[in-house]
Design an enzyme around this catalytic site. Structure first.
Site, PDB file in Angstrom:
ATOM      1  N   HIS A  20     -48.788  64.946  20.074  1.00 36.06           N
ATOM      2  CA  HIS A  20     -48.708  64.050  21.228  1.00 36.06           C
ATOM      3  C   HIS A  20     -47.930  64.814  22.310  1.00 36.06           C
ATOM      4  O   HIS A  20     -47.083  65.654  21.993  1.00 36.06           O
ATOM      5  CB  HIS A  20     -47.938  62.800  20.789  1.00 36.06           C
ATOM      6  N   GLN A  44     -46.448  57.780  14.255  1.00 37.80           N
ATOM      7  CA  GLN A  44     -47.644  57.141  13.678  1.00 37.80           C
ATOM      8  C   GLN A  44     -47.557  56.946  12.171  1.00 37.80           C
ATOM      9  O   GLN A  44     -48.395  56.260  11.588  1.00 37.80           O
ATOM     10  CB  GLN A  44     -48.910  57.961  14.010  1.00 37.80           C
ATOM     11  N   ASP A  50     -42.329  64.369  14.175  1.00 41.70           N
ATOM     12  CA  ASP A  50     -42.643  63.195  14.993  1.00 41.70           C
ATOM     13  C   ASP A  50     -43.307  62.176  14.064  1.00 41.70           C
ATOM     14  O   ASP A  50     -44.462  62.329  13.665  1.00 41.70           O
ATOM     15  CB  ASP A  50     -43.596  63.625  16.116  1.00 41.70           C
ATOM     16  N   LYS A  78     -43.600  50.491  17.506  1.00 42.51           N
ATOM     17  CA  LYS A  78     -44.764  50.764  16.639  1.00 42.51           C
ATOM     18  C   LYS A  78     -44.526  50.258  15.208  1.00 42.51           C
ATOM     19  O   LYS A  78     -45.448  50.230  14.399  1.00 42.51           O
ATOM     20  CB  LYS A  78     -45.080  52.252  16.630  1.00 42.51           C
ATOM     21  N   CYS A 106     -52.640  60.805  25.226  1.00 47.15           N
ATOM     22  CA  CYS A 106     -51.520  61.744  25.391  1.00 47.15           C
ATOM     23  C   CYS A 106     -51.619  62.902  24.402  1.00 47.15           C
ATOM     24  O   CYS A 106     -50.600  63.349  23.844  1.00 47.15           O
ATOM     25  CB  CYS A 106     -50.166  61.049  25.237  1.00 47.15           C
TER      26      CYS A 106
HETATM   27  N1  PMP Z   1     -45.726  60.685  19.199  1.00 46.78           N
HETATM   28  C1  PMP Z   1     -46.835  60.092  18.756  1.00 46.78           C
HETATM   29  C2  PMP Z   1     -47.593  60.723  17.625  1.00 46.78           C
HETATM   30  C3  PMP Z   1     -47.276  58.906  19.337  1.00 46.78           C
HETATM   31  O1  PMP Z   1     -48.399  58.318  18.901  1.00 46.78           O
HETATM   32  C4  PMP Z   1     -46.520  58.331  20.384  1.00 46.78           C
HETATM   33  C5  PMP Z   1     -46.959  57.027  21.054  1.00 46.78           C
HETATM   34  N2  PMP Z   1     -48.293  56.993  21.418  1.00 46.78           N
HETATM   35  C6  PMP Z   1     -45.370  58.991  20.807  1.00 46.78           C
HETATM   36  C7  PMP Z   1     -44.995  60.158  20.185  1.00 46.78           C
HETATM   37  C8  PMP Z   1     -44.514  58.449  21.920  1.00 46.78           C
HETATM   38  O2  PMP Z   1     -43.924  57.264  21.520  1.00 46.78           O
HETATM   39  P1  PMP Z   1     -43.085  56.382  22.574  1.00 46.78           P
HETATM   40  O3  PMP Z   1     -44.004  56.173  23.742  1.00 46.78           O
HETATM   41  O4  PMP Z   1     -42.788  55.136  21.821  1.00 46.78           O
HETATM   42  O5  PMP Z   1     -41.878  57.169  22.943  1.00 46.78           O
END
Ligand code: PMP
Length: 419
Positions: free
Chosen positions: A134, A214, A211, A237, A377
Site C-alpha cells: 500500500h 489487512q 503492515d 479496519k 493506493c
Molecule cells: N496498509 C494497507 C495494506 C491498507 O489496506 C491500508 C488501508 N487501505 C493502509 C495501510 C492505510 O491504513 P489507514 O488509512 O487506516 O492508515
C-alpha cells in the site's frame, strides 16, 4: 432483495457460527436493513457495538485528558487508556503493553516507523520493500529514506501473483537495514510468508516492519511467532472507530529508537536548549492521543479475541470460495492475483473487460452492494499486475451468502448492460 436471502446464514450456523448473531453485534445492519451488502471491508470495517458504546460512553460520561490529571476523572481516563493498550497488546500477542504505541492508524504508525528507523541509516544503506505494498508502506520510506541517503529495493511478483520470495537471497545483503512488507495485500488478499522475511532480515541484522492493516481484522495475532520487529494496524479496519490504531515495537528496539514527533507528554525534561525523552511507549506519543477511539479499539479487540476464530475463518473462506466460483462464471471478468484460496484473506480484485471500475461500483450500488473501484493506493502492484485500476470486494466476519449472491447478480447485470 427479500429477507429470504438471509436465510442462507443458517447453513453457516450449522457449521458452528451464528452469523446472524454476529451481525446483531454491528448496529449498522439494523439501521440499513436487509438490502445492504457491505463488501468494502478492506477500506473500513463497520463498528461493533462494544466499540461504539465504549466511544460514546467515554465522550459523554467519562471524558478527560490522559497522562496529566490528578483528579479522579482524569485518573480514570488514564487507567482506561492504559487498559486499552494492554488489550491491544493481548490481541497482538505482545510480551508487554509498553511495546504498543497508540497511533491514529496504520499510516501514522508506518510514518513513525520509517522516521525513527531511518534516523539510524547511512548513505548507501538499503530498505527492502515489496511491490505489493500500500502507498502507506512505500511513501514514508521514500521520504525518510531519501533524507538518510538510503536506497529502496523491492521484492517483485511471481507469475502466480504472489511475491517472489525466491528472490530474497539476491535482494538482501549486509547493506539491508530495514525490510518492510505487508502481511496481506489489500488488492489480491495474498498473505505474505512473514517467517521467511524474518529469517532473511535476521540473517543480516535488518529490522522487519510489517503492515498488518489487512490481516488484523481476521483474528488475533502472535507477533512473537511471526518474528517481526514492528507491526502496524488500524482500529477502523478491526471494527473500532476511525482515528486510532497501533504500532507494536519490540521492547529492546523501542528503547533504542529516537522520537518521531515532539510535543507534550513524550519528554522527561525540557529546557529551551534541549530535551530528554520519556521511555517507550510515551516517547512516541506526542500530544493528546485519540483517547475515545483508542478505548473503542481496546473494546473491539477484547470482543474479537473472545470469538470462535476457527469457525470464522471457515466461514470467511467458504464465502471467498463462493465468490471466486461465481466470478469465474461471469463473461469478460479478469481476476487479479492468485486464483486459489490458499494463504489468502477473503478479498478479491477484478476487472470487467471494457468497463471502468468506477462504473462497475456505481452500478453495483444500485443493487445495494458496496465495493471499491480504483488503484486502492497500490499503484506499483496494479502496474505489476498489468492493470490501471480494479474493483475490489472484501469480506468480513459478518458477511453472508446473500452479500456474495447480490454482488454476483449485480455483476451479471453490469456485464449484460455495459460490457
Ligand atoms: N496498509 C494497507 C495494506 C491498507 O489496506 C491500508 C488501508 N487501505 C493502509 C495501510 C492505510 O491504513 P489507514 O488509512 O487506516 O492508515
Amino acid at each position: 432483495m427479500s429477507d429470504g436471502g438471509r436465510g442462507t446464514q443458517r447453513a453457516a450456523t450449522r457449521a458452528g457460527l451464528d452469523v446472524a448473531g454476529l451481525r446483531g453485534e454491528f448496529p449498522i445492519f439494523a439501521a440499513m436493513g436487509p438490502r445492504f451488502h457491505y463488501l468494502d471491508n478492506a477500506a473500513t470495517g463497520q463498528i461493533c457495538r462494544a466499540a461504539a458504546e465504549t466511544l460514546v460512553d467515554f465522550e459523554t460520561r467519562a471524558r478527560a485528558n490522559v497522562k496529566r490529571g490528578v483528579y479522579r476523572l482524569a485518573d480514570e481516563a488514564t487507567r482506561a487508556f492504559e487498559e486499552a493498550r494492554a488489550r491491544i497488546a493481548g490481541y497482538l500477542g505482545a510480551r508487554e503493553a509498553r511495546e504498543v504505541v497508540i497511533t491514529s492508524g496504520t499510516t501514522h504508525a508506518l510514518n513513525l516507523a520509517a522516521h525513527t528507523l531511518c534516523a539510524r541509516l547511512h548513505p548507501g544503506d538499503e530498505i527492502l520493500l515489496t511491490c505489493a505494498e500500500h502507498h502507506s508502506n512505500i511513501v514514508p520510506w521514500q521520504l525518510a529514506g531519501r533524507r538518510a541517503g538510503a536506497v529502496i529495493r523491492a521484492v517483485p511478483l511471481a507469475e502466480d501473483g504472489r511475491l517472489d520470495l525466491d528472490r530474497l537471497e539476491a535482494l538482501v545483503s549486509r547493506r539491508t537495514k530495514v525490510v518492510a512488507a505487508t502481511h496481506c495485500s489489500n488488492v489480491t488478499g495474498a498473505l505474505t510468508d512473514i517467517g521467511r522475511l524474518a529469517e532473511a532480515a535476521r540473517a543480516v541484522g535488518a529490522v522487519l516492519v510489517v503492515d498488518g492493516a489487512q490481516r488484523a481484522p481476521h483474528g488475533p495475532l502472535d507477533v512473537q511467532a511471526l518474528g517481526c520487529d514492528l507491526y502496524a494496524f488500524s482500529g477502523h479496519k478491526v471494527f473500532a472507530a476511525t482515528g486510532a490504531g497501533a504500532l507494536w515495537i519490540r521492547g529492546e528496539l523501542a528503547d533504542e529508537l529516537p522520537p518521531f514527533m515532539g510535543g507534550g507528554e513524550m519528554i522527561r525534561r525540557v529546557t529551551l536548549e534541549a530535551s530528554t525523552f520519556a521511555p517507550p511507549p510515551h516517547r512516541f506519543e506526542a500530544g493528546t492521543p485519540p483517547i475515545g477511539p483508542a478505548l473503542a479499539l481496546g473494546a473491539a479487540v477484547a470482543w474479537l479475541a473472545g470469538l470462535d476464530w476457527p469457525a470464522i475463518h471457515a466461514h470467511e473462506q467458504r464465502l471467498l470460495e463462493r465468490l471466486l466460483e461465481g466470478l469465474r462464471t461471469i463473461r469478460g471478468l479478469r481476476l487479479l492475483g492468485p486464483a486459489d484460496t490458499r494463504a489468502r484473506a477473503p478479498l478479491v480484485s477484478f476487472l470487467v473487460e471494457g468497463v471502468h471500475p468506477h462504473d462497475v461500483c456505481q452500478l453495483l450500488d444500485a443493487f445495494g452492494v458496496c465495493t471499491r473501484g480504483g488503484h486502492h493506493c497500490a499503484q506499483p502492484l496494479h502496474e505489476a499486475l498489468g492493470a490501471e485500476a480494479s474493483v475490489r470486494a472484501s469480506i468480513a466476519l459478518y458477511n453472508d451468502d446473500a452479500d456474495i449472491d447480490a454482488l454476483l447478480a449485480g455483476l451479471e447485470e453490469v456485464v449484460r448492460r455495459l460490457a
